[in-house]
Design a protein around this motif. Structure first.
Motif, PDB file in Angstrom:
ATOM      1  N   SER A 548       0.803  -1.222   0.000  1.00  0.00           N
ATOM      2  CA  SER A 548       0.000   0.000   0.000  1.00  0.00           C
ATOM      3  C   SER A 548       0.839   1.277   0.000  1.00  0.00           C
ATOM      4  O   SER A 548       0.475   2.267  -0.631  1.00  0.00           O
ATOM      5  N   GLU A 549       1.974   1.262   0.709  1.00  0.00           N
ATOM      6  CA  GLU A 549       2.744   2.507   0.768  1.00  0.00           C
ATOM      7  C   GLU A 549       3.308   2.877  -0.596  1.00  0.00           C
ATOM      8  O   GLU A 549       3.470   4.044  -0.929  1.00  0.00           O
ATOM      9  N   LYS A 550       3.614   1.827  -1.417  1.00  0.00           N
ATOM     10  CA  LYS A 550       4.146   2.127  -2.755  1.00  0.00           C
ATOM     11  C   LYS A 550       3.063   2.738  -3.636  1.00  0.00           C
ATOM     12  O   LYS A 550       3.322   3.666  -4.404  1.00  0.00           O
ATOM     13  N   LEU A 551       1.853   2.209  -3.510  1.00  0.00           N
ATOM     14  CA  LEU A 551       0.741   2.777  -4.278  1.00  0.00           C
ATOM     15  C   LEU A 551       0.532   4.234  -3.883  1.00  0.00           C
ATOM     16  O   LEU A 551       0.363   5.112  -4.738  1.00  0.00           O
ATOM     17  N   ALA A 552       0.566   4.474  -2.587  1.00  0.00           N
ATOM     18  CA  ALA A 552       0.322   5.829  -2.090  1.00  0.00           C
ATOM     19  C   ALA A 552       1.389   6.789  -2.588  1.00  0.00           C
ATOM     20  O   ALA A 552       1.086   7.903  -3.039  1.00  0.00           O
ATOM     21  N   LEU A 576      10.563  -4.627   5.157  1.00  0.00           N
ATOM     22  CA  LEU A 576      11.969  -4.427   4.855  1.00  0.00           C
ATOM     23  C   LEU A 576      12.161  -3.956   3.422  1.00  0.00           C
ATOM     24  O   LEU A 576      12.933  -3.036   3.145  1.00  0.00           O
ATOM     25  N   ASP A 577      11.447  -4.597   2.488  1.00  0.00           N
ATOM     26  CA  ASP A 577      11.629  -4.232   1.089  1.00  0.00           C
ATOM     27  C   ASP A 577      11.142  -2.813   0.818  1.00  0.00           C
ATOM     28  O   ASP A 577      11.812  -2.047   0.139  1.00  0.00           O
ATOM     29  N   CYS A 578       9.972  -2.471   1.361  1.00  0.00           N
ATOM     30  CA  CYS A 578       9.466  -1.119   1.137  1.00  0.00           C
ATOM     31  C   CYS A 578      10.413  -0.091   1.727  1.00  0.00           C
ATOM     32  O   CYS A 578      10.656   0.962   1.135  1.00  0.00           O
TER      33      CYS A 578
END
Length: 615
Positions: A548-552, A576-578
């Motif tokens: 979700s944070e990547k979409l945001a 970790l990846d994000c």
DNA sequence: GTAGGGTTAG
């Protein structure tokens, strides 16, 4: 056993005996004198010990069945210790005391506001007593009674009966009663929020109190967007918001991480001339901090004329959340110098600050000082901070020993804190043991399954891991989906891992793919192994790329000019990846990205994060 | 003598 009587009471008793001696034509009745004295005494009762002393006097002089005195005593004891309330109740229920509505109302209020759950439980039971004694409730009864029910969110049945009684006696449409009904139902949570809304919708006339109760109800129920929406509706109807309304909106903004909204509320308060009380400023400090504007929060704090321990604690928490532990300790010391004694909540802030900044020795010293310098008994939260502190510092065995020897029974949070330490420091065996025990004791909690499953993933035991997953779905236990919020032009946009409900989802997904290409170009390798995928609490099915944070972040990159800060609020911890990916994004796109995690803030800038990869 | 509100371990 009665406590020793204070000298003033003893001298009165002497006086009392003296005055009962036969005297002139109109001998003052001894009972009357004692009653007057008692009332005088009670009018000065502001501390629990004063109330207790008065009580001792009452019992000694046989006045405990005097309704006037009792009523006054109950009123005085509203803020007194529960230990005071118990004998009072016994005194009331024992002898035959003439009961009136005033007396019962006072009793209900005194008990409803007691910090002791058992006393609150008893508050609602005074209503039947009233009916048994053939006393009719008056217009003051139901606000007290309903408030008592609101303090018992575990037993909504009592509240429903109270509502029915209010209807029966014709008080249900009273403004005070309706407002309290909204509050009570919203305290019950779940579907009762609908009942609160029902009462709200049926009120022919509403005040700021009505709207504040409903706004507060939405915030309590985790529906902060609805709270903000209702506030906008309120403004359209022309009911003037007051301080309490605004505090509710601030709580919503804090929950949503809506910095624009929080700042707007600050300006609104100035513009509308809403008094800036200590409580309002405290809410503002907390909200700004939770929206990532620590400096703004500190500025509000410095602008305050009067500060309470809550103000200081809010600033300490604000700094601790950003990992600025040293500064938090400086503020704590300043607070003590300013003559404000820390309370148990302040110590939670200080210990958290120490824990997050790796200051074990300082933390231990502060923990000790709680008891030795301030006489505060550490609660489970304080023990939790200590466990976290040892755990983060890699002292897993000390943490375990601390738990083993602490005088309070460890709760699941303590065990989960230990688990986190085991995971961070690769103590898989200990982690597995704790995790299994936890799951045995609390089989309904999804977090416990996720933890054990993570242990199996870390030790490459895929078979056991999939067994756990199967067990979870068999029991119908679902993981909480990862969810990120961003605020743009006063709107809150919500993103859930892998979801396509946003109107602009196609553009967003294209942007995420472009981001991934850019990251690969500069050498970022996505950590796609299943181990790492599961390290996060995020839903396994959502691919890393669509977290979700990547979409945001993709959405905000698309919609804002270069250089604009990006702020994201996430319900879980960043995986970790994000975390690695966002570092790169901050570099490639030259943006400062602030992510509010479940536990703290991450500020990404020029390819690194303010948490120094320690979270 | 009546209603709505501020900080809280991972």
């Amino acid at each position: 056993m009665s406590p020793p009587l204070p000298p003033s009471v003893q001298s009165h008793l002497r006086l009392h005996r003296f005055s009962t001696a036969p005297a002139s034509h109109h001998p003052p009745s001894s009972a009357r004198l004692a009653e007057q004295h008692c009332l005088r005494l009670l009018s000065r009762c502001s501390t629990p010990s004063a109330v207790l002393q008065s009580l001792a006097f009452l019992l000694k002089s046989g006045l405990h069945s005097n309704p006037l005195v009792l009523t006054r005593l109950f009123a005085s004891s509203a803020s007194a210790a529960p230990a005071v309330l118990e004998p009072l109740v016994a005194a009331l229920l024992g002898p035959s005391v003439p009961i009136d509505a005033f007396l019962v109302n006072t009793l209900i209020r005194a008990h409803a506001t007691s910090p002791l759950p058992s006393a609150r439980l008893r508050a609602a039971a005074f209503f039947p007593l009233m009916l048994r004694s053939a006393v009719l409730p008056n217009k003051f009864t139901f606000p007290f009674f309903l408030k008592a029910c609101a303090a018992l969110p575990g037993s909504p049945g009592v509240g429903l009966q109270a509502h029915a009684a209010a209807l029966k006696f014709g008080f249900a449409t009273d403004q005070y009663v309706s407002n309290t009904l909204i509050h009570m139902y919203s305290c019950f949570g779940g579907g009762f929020l609908g009942d609160a809304r029902n009462v709200f919708d049926r009120m022919p006339k509403s005040s700021a109190v009505t709207w504040s109760a409903m706004i507060g109800g939405y915030v309590r129920g985790g529906l902060s967007s609805d709270a903000v929406g209702l506030f906008r509706e309120m403004q359209a109807t022309g009911v003037r918001p007051d301080e309490v309304t605004v505090i509710g909106v601030l709580a919503a903004a804090a929950d949503l991480g809506a910095l624009e909204l929080a700042r707007w509320v600050g300006r609104f308060v100035e513009r509308e001339g809403i008094g800036k009380s200590v409580t309002l400023c405290n809410a503002l400090i907390d909200t700004l901090a939770k929206c990532g504007d620590v400096d703004g929060a500190v500025a509000v704090f410095h602008g305050m004329e009067e500060r309470t321990v809550v103000s200081w604690t809010s600033v300490i928490d604000a700094l601790a959340m950003e990992g600025r532990g040293k500064e938090a300790l400086v503020v704590f010391e300043e607070m003590k110098t300013a003559g404000v004694p820390p309370d148990d909540v302040a110590f939670i802030g200080v210990l958290t600050a120490c824990s997050h900044a790796g200051m074990v020795d300082e933390g231990y010293a502060y923990f000790d000082s709680m008891k030795t310098e301030y006489g505060i008994d550490p609660k489970i939260e304080h023990y939790g901070c200590m466990v976290d502190m040892f755990g983060r510092a890699g002292m897993v065995d000390q943490a375990m020993e601390f738990v083993r020897t602490m005088p309070i029974k460890p709760n699941p949070i303590i065990w989960r804190t230990l688990m986190a330490a085991c995971r961070a420091h690769s103590r898989h065996e200990l982690g597995e043991t704790i995790s299994r025990n936890l799951l045995n004791e609390y089989p309904a909690h999804e977090a416990n399954y996720v933890m054990l499953s993570n242990v199996y993933a870390l030790t490459q035991r895929w078979k056991e891991k999939s067994d756990i997953r199967r067990e979870m779905s068999k029991r119908g236990i679902k993981k909480v989906p990862g969810c990120s919020l961003v605020e743009l032009d006063g709107e809150i946009h919500e993103f859930i891992a892998g979801d396509k409900s946003h109107p602009q989802w196609r553009d967003i997904y294209r942007m995420v793919e472009e981001m991934a290409r850019e990251l690969r170009r500069i050498g970022h390798i996505p950590t796609t192994s299943e181990v790492l995928l599961d390290l996060d609490e995020e839903d396994k099915e959502g691919a890393l790329q669509w977290h979700s944070e990547k979409l945001a972040i993709a959405f905000v990159l698309l919609r804002t000019p270069p250089g604009t800060q990006i702020r994201v609020v996430k319900n879980l911890r960043v995986c970790l990846d994000c975390h690695a990916a966002i570092k790169c994004i901050s570099q490639v796109y030259n943006r400062e990205i602030v992510v509010r995690d479940r536990s703290r803030f991450h500020r990404f800038k020029n390819g690194s994060c303010s948490c120094n990869d320690f979270w």
